[in-house]
Design an enzyme around this catalytic site. Structure first.
Site, PDB file in Angstrom:
ATOM      1  N   VAL A   1       0.830  -1.207   0.070  1.00  0.00           N
ATOM      2  CA  VAL A   1       0.107  -0.080   0.020  1.00  0.00           C
ATOM      3  C   VAL A   1       0.828   1.098   0.158  1.00  0.00           C
ATOM      4  O   VAL A   1       0.573   2.264  -0.532  1.00  0.00           O
ATOM      5  CB  VAL A   1      -0.896  -0.103   1.175  1.00  0.00           C
ATOM      6  CG1 VAL A   1      -1.944   1.060   1.020  1.00  0.00           C
ATOM      7  CG2 VAL A   1      -1.630  -1.348   1.304  1.00  0.00           C
ATOM      8  N   ASP A   2       2.032   1.473   0.875  1.00  0.00           N
ATOM      9  CA  ASP A   2       2.899   2.307   0.784  1.00  0.00           C
ATOM     10  C   ASP A   2       3.750   2.523  -0.439  1.00  0.00           C
ATOM     11  O   ASP A   2       3.597   3.693  -1.169  1.00  0.00           O
ATOM     12  CB  ASP A   2       3.710   2.009   1.861  1.00  0.00           C
ATOM     13  CG  ASP A   2       3.534   2.616   3.247  1.00  0.00           C
ATOM     14  OD1 ASP A   2       2.677   3.353   3.379  1.00  0.00           O
ATOM     15  OD2 ASP A   2       4.135   1.996   4.179  1.00  0.00           O
ATOM     16  N   LEU A   3       3.942   1.420  -1.153  1.00  0.00           N
ATOM     17  CA  LEU A   3       4.592   1.473  -2.365  1.00  0.00           C
ATOM     18  C   LEU A   3       3.785   1.993  -3.695  1.00  0.00           C
ATOM     19  O   LEU A   3       4.154   2.820  -4.489  1.00  0.00           O
ATOM     20  CB  LEU A   3       5.282   0.041  -2.764  1.00  0.00           C
ATOM     21  CG  LEU A   3       6.346  -0.598  -1.804  1.00  0.00           C
ATOM     22  CD1 LEU A   3       6.637  -1.797  -2.201  1.00  0.00           C
ATOM     23  CD2 LEU A   3       7.500   0.478  -1.598  1.00  0.00           C
TER      24      LEU A   3
END
Length: 403
Positions: free
Chosen positions: A174-176
């Site tokens: 999700v961060d990436l």
């Protein structure tokens, strides 16, 4: 080669992963990224280890997302630090931040305040849940969002199988993904500014990104009204498309169309299987998954992995091994593409990093500088931008505003 973002300056107030992943990509593309960190703590991920780079206190986690940046250590809680950042913004193009909603307003570093200084500023805010809505004040971390956004409910083995239950992905996807959405949004806003002369405030939420990442699984639900279920290594819409045990390990069989299935059946010595009306089309194979898969499992267990990999590759049937990370970097294709790169760290000497996967005109795009030490470039950056104010900078250092 002149890089496409040369001449673009980014003030990066973000930390952890989503923001730094975005700014690392933009640095690789040629942007000047000034990473602003707290003089004592720095980016939280500097301490997220072990492992640490030999001879340093820099965690591998931090090193993965901060190539190509210059670090300045500025305490933005102090008025002098806030004033310094505002001066930097006046000569910059982009501000990237991932503070809680409203967190920078008290410092006068929110979009509304900074656009008074720089009307054409591109300002990108990354939060867990966005700038508005019932959850907007909550902190958001990747693991939480994988659960709340549905990803863990469709990842892992079914509940009635060994090891069944919700499972997170092995990296912070999700961060990436949010970092890459931020990068493309910033580039789009810069293109828009070239046409209109106007700035943009970009509002990116990890929750929104996770929902968008559900992709075909979201449409499976929206089309049928039924929530998708965990299928382990199986695919909800394609059969056979999963991992299978061989005589000595595992392989992935990724049959994407009916002709590939016919060729697989030929290699497996059961061409009649491909003409069975229950299995002749992907639609029928999905409907009859429970009957077909046990037959394929028995066939594949009859030979070692290398037999299948060699035979299926010759017939153009997509397949592959399940590599460890060590095996990934030993793979000849990965080595040929230069995905492991070397840089020189100021303390540790030669270090390994993962290359930017983007190539322009057959050349990799990677920044020239390794991930910086905390405050490594404070004096050089500020002296370059404020060449006639050395006494002022000395005073800020003595007061602990900068490091």
């Amino acid at each position: 080669m002149e890089k496409p973002l040369e001449g673009i300056r980014i003030i990066d107030l973000s930390r952890i992963l989503a923001g730094p992943w975005c700014s690392q990509h933009l640095a690789d593309l040629g942007a000047e990224v000034i990473k602003v960190e707290h003089p004592e703590r720095g980016d939280d991920t500097r301490g997220w280890g072990p492992p640490y780079l030999n001879g340093t206190h820099e965690a591998a986690y931090y090193l993965s997302a901060n190539r190509g940046k210059r670090s300045i250590a500025v305490d933005i809680a102090q008025p002098e630090g806030q004033a310094l950042i505002r001066e930097l913004v006046a000569t910059s193009d982009v501000v990237l931040e991932n503070f809680k909603v409203g967190g920078l307003k008290r410092y006068g570093l929110d979009y509304e305040s900074l656009k008074q200084i720089k009307p054409d500023l591109v300002y990108c805010s990354i939060t867990g849940f966005g700038q508005n809505g019932p959850y907007s004040k909550r902190a958001g971390y990747d693991f939480l969002l994988q659960g709340m956004g549905g990803l863990m409910d469709i990842t892992g083995n079914p509940d009635d199988e060994p090891g069944g239950g919700p499972m997170k992905v092995g990296v912070a996807v999700v961060d990436l993904f949010t970092g890459m959405y931020a990068a493309t949004s910033i580039l789009s806003a810069l293109m828009g500014r070239n046409r209109t002369g106007e700035g943009t405030w970009i509002d990116l939420a990890l929750m929104d990104v996770q929902v968008s990442m559900l992709a075909n699984q979201a449409l499976n639900f929206l089309t049928s009204g039924k929530s998708p279920q965990r299928l382990g290594n199986s695919h909800p819409n394609i059969v056979p498309y999963q991992a299978f045990a061989t005589a000595d390990g595992h392989i992935i069989l990724a049959v994407g169309n009916d002709s590939q299935f016919q060729r697989f059946c030929k290699v497996a010595g059961v061409p009649v299987l491909a003409s069975d009306e229950r299995f002749a089309t992907n639609r029928s194979r999905v409907l009859n998954r429970a009957v077909l898969i046990p037959q394929i499992e028995r066939l594949i267990r009859g030979h070692p992995s290398q037999f299948w990999l060699n035979a299926l590759e010759r017939q153009g049937v997509p397949c592959g091994p399940i590599n460890s990370v060590e095996q990934v970097f030993a793979d000849p294709q990965v080595q040929h593409r230069g995905m492991q790169m070397k840089m020189t760290h100021v303390e540790a000497g030669e270090m390994s990093l993962v290359s930017n996967p983007v190539r322009f005109n057959d050349a990799s795009l990677n920044a020239d500088q390794p991930p910086p030490k905390l405050g490594e470039h404070t004096r050089s950056v500020l002296s370059q931008l404020f060449p006639d104010r050395e006494d002022y900078l000395d005073n800020l250092r003595d007061k602990g505003v900068i490091r």
